[in-house]
Design a protein around this motif. Structure first.
Motif, PDB file in Angstrom:
ATOM      1  N   ILE A 235       0.851  -1.183   0.000  1.00 38.51           N
ATOM      2  CA  ILE A 235       0.000   0.000   0.000  1.00 38.51           C
ATOM      3  C   ILE A 235       0.889   1.236   0.000  1.00 38.51           C
ATOM      4  O   ILE A 235       1.696   1.441   0.909  1.00 38.51           O
ATOM      5  N   PHE A 333     -16.559  -0.572  -4.033  1.00 38.79           N
ATOM      6  CA  PHE A 333     -15.445  -1.421  -3.625  1.00 38.79           C
ATOM      7  C   PHE A 333     -15.654  -2.849  -4.131  1.00 38.79           C
ATOM      8  O   PHE A 333     -14.735  -3.471  -4.666  1.00 38.79           O
ATOM      9  N   LEU A 346      -7.117   4.139  -5.200  1.00 43.39           N
ATOM     10  CA  LEU A 346      -8.193   4.663  -4.355  1.00 43.39           C
ATOM     11  C   LEU A 346      -7.976   6.151  -4.118  1.00 43.39           C
ATOM     12  O   LEU A 346      -6.948   6.547  -3.568  1.00 43.39           O
ATOM     13  N   PRO A 349     -10.296   7.606  -0.232  1.00 36.91           N
ATOM     14  CA  PRO A 349     -11.234   6.534   0.105  1.00 36.91           C
ATOM     15  C   PRO A 349     -11.951   6.711   1.436  1.00 36.91           C
ATOM     16  O   PRO A 349     -12.978   6.076   1.666  1.00 36.91           O
ATOM     17  N   THR A 361     -13.251   0.039   6.027  1.00 36.42           N
ATOM     18  CA  THR A 361     -12.670   0.306   4.713  1.00 36.42           C
ATOM     19  C   THR A 361     -11.178  -0.004   4.707  1.00 36.42           C
ATOM     20  O   THR A 361     -10.655  -0.627   3.777  1.00 36.42           O
ATOM     21  N   CYS A 362     -10.482   0.428   5.770  1.00 27.98           N
ATOM     22  CA  CYS A 362      -9.046   0.134   5.863  1.00 27.98           C
ATOM     23  C   CYS A 362      -8.801  -1.369   5.907  1.00 27.98           C
ATOM     24  O   CYS A 362      -7.865  -1.878   5.273  1.00 27.98           O
ATOM     25  N   ARG A 364     -10.722  -3.654   4.643  1.00 32.01           N
ATOM     26  CA  ARG A 364     -11.038  -4.204   3.314  1.00 32.01           C
ATOM     27  C   ARG A 364      -9.862  -3.977   2.363  1.00 32.01           C
ATOM     28  O   ARG A 364      -9.523  -4.861   1.565  1.00 32.01           O
ATOM     29  N   ILE A 365      -9.250  -2.800   2.441  1.00 39.90           N
ATOM     30  CA  ILE A 365      -8.100  -2.487   1.595  1.00 39.90           C
ATOM     31  C   ILE A 365      -6.902  -3.347   1.992  1.00 39.90           C
ATOM     32  O   ILE A 365      -6.163  -3.860   1.138  1.00 39.90           O
ATOM     33  N   VAL A 375      -1.732  -1.467  -3.929  1.00 42.39           N
ATOM     34  CA  VAL A 375      -2.725  -0.430  -3.659  1.00 42.39           C
ATOM     35  C   VAL A 375      -2.050   0.944  -3.655  1.00 42.39           C
ATOM     36  O   VAL A 375      -1.047   1.148  -2.973  1.00 42.39           O
ATOM     37  N   VAL A 377      -3.027   4.823  -2.777  1.00 44.63           N
ATOM     38  CA  VAL A 377      -4.019   5.688  -2.143  1.00 44.63           C
ATOM     39  C   VAL A 377      -3.622   7.138  -2.373  1.00 44.63           C
ATOM     40  O   VAL A 377      -2.507   7.550  -2.046  1.00 44.63           O
TER      41      VAL A 377
END
Length: 402
Positions: A235, A333, A346, A349, A361-362, A364-365, A375, A377
């Motif tokens: 990420i 998502f 993203l 997000p 959400t975090c 899920r990412i 990923v 961001v």
């Protein structure tokens, strides 16, 4: 002017959005309306400003019942609403936007209000040249020129830096001191407690008892364990403001994806989820499946699978216009993660999300990264650094490692 909502009810299909909601907002004060995504905050605001009509219940101004069939009715009664996504015309100037819909008397107020709220903005510049923070202040100035008695602001500080936030609330306090009734829709409990005179929390379309509704992440408000670099994916976070080039970077990535310039399977969720990543006129099934390589006969089942995975209570044939921002984000998502993309981009997000939804959400990412996705961001700042392997700051168009 005092505003009261009395026993307001509204239903969308099988979902009850507002359930006998009763609220009272007194003049000369700042009022905060908090709640999770889909709780009914924005729906209540849309009813107050005439964009929606309730199924039952009463709106009262200074104790007298009123009916708003259009936003124009609300404006004529002294109510102005500044949306989270400002309603501006990009291809005309700031001044031309401010002049829209003004009468002769109001036009005389344009210059003094612009001097107060847009001191460093060239009024002859095109709106499209400005970032999200300036666009908010343009929309706010447009509303204040009309001298509203009731001002509604939807997530006003979401895209502002610290100095802009202080500037905003100091001036809102002055307006309240002059008698204006100001209602602020927000997810930021600390901000509401600091700046507002009253705080009401909506859950499932009705008011629930006071207290910090977001204090659910432990003593330190932790988002959980940071991801490790041993995960399959990675990420990468790029922080910055619109004026530093973050908006331009997002547009470039959107264009690259739309022209299939990435050499691997790429998923992207834009900042503007309602109009760039979706459309209010599409059905849920169309929004979820039209851009995916799925046989036509399998689209209904695929859409239903994504809806079930998202946890959103809606049917495939309902319109996207009935979705809250949080509901739309959850569905997007699932759509973008359908088929396991190799790159997940993203854009802001966590924008406008409550703390619980931010955490989910975090997670899920994080799960997508653990499954092998890389990923990227892009964020104006609302992203926990512990949830990234690599962090950069975009400043004046240049990337700096953090």
């Amino acid at each position: 002017m005092t505003l009261e909502l009395r026993q307001i009810c509204l239903h969308f299909s099988k979902k009850t959005v507002l359930n006998k909601l009763s609220l009272c907002f007194n003049e000369g004060q700042l009022h905060a309306l908090l709640g999770e995504n889909g709780a009914g905050k924005s729906t209540a605001a849309n009813i107050i400003c005439g964009e929606l009509s309730p199924d039952s219940g009463t709106i009262l101004l200074d104790g007298k019942p009123v009916v708003f069939r259009t936003p124009k009715d609300a404006i004529q009664n002294g109510i102005c609403y500044v949306h989270q996504r400002p309603m501006l015309a990009d291809y005309i100037t700031v001044k031309e936007n401010l002049l829209l819909g003004l009468n002769k008397e109001q036009k005389l107020l344009l210059k003094p209000e612009a001097e107060k709220w847009l001191p460093e903005v060239n009024l002859n510049s095109l709106v499209l040249k400005h970032g999200a923070d300036t666009r908010f202040f343009i929309a706010l100035t447009s509303a204040l020129i009309k001298k509203p008695k009731i001002l509604i602001l939807d997530e006003p500080s979401a895209l502002l830096d610290d100095n802009q936030r202080i500037f905003l609330f100091e001036k809102l306090r002055l307006l309240a001191g002059e008698g204006m009734n100001i209602i602020i829709i927000t997810h930021n409990y600390d901000e509401a407690e600091k700046y507002c005179d009253t705080v009401d929390y909506i859950k499932d379309g009705k008011i629930v008892p006071a207290g910090n509704p977001f204090d659910k992440l432990g003593d330190h408000g932790s988002f959980g364990d940071p991801i490790s670099q041993s995960n399959n994916g990675r990420i990468t976070l790029i922080k910055g403001l619109a004026e530093d080039g973050l908006d331009k970077l997002e547009k470039s990535l959107i264009n690259m994806r739309s022209h299939h310039e990435f050499a691997f399977k790429t998923a992207l969720i834009p900042t503007d989820r309602k109009f760039t990543g979706s459309s209010p006129n599409l059905t849920i099934e169309q929004m979820l499946t039209s851009s995916l390589d799925i046989p036509e006969s399998q689209k209904p089942a695929a859409a239903l699978q994504m809806i079930n995975s998202s946890g959103v209570d809606i049917t495939p044939q309902e319109k996207c216009s009935s979705l809250s921002g949080g509901m739309l984000q959850k569905l997007m998502f699932e759509r973008e993660l359908y088929g396991n993309p190799e790159l997940l981009i993203l854009c802001n997000p966590l924008q406008g999300l409550d703390v619980n939804t931010c955490q989910k959400t975090c997670e899920r990412i994080q799960k997508a990264a653990q499954n092998g996705a890389y990923v990227l961001v892009l964020s104006y700042g609302a992203w926990p650094s512990e949830y990234c392997d690599v962090e950069y700051r975009l400043k004046d168009g240049n990337l700096e490692a953090v």
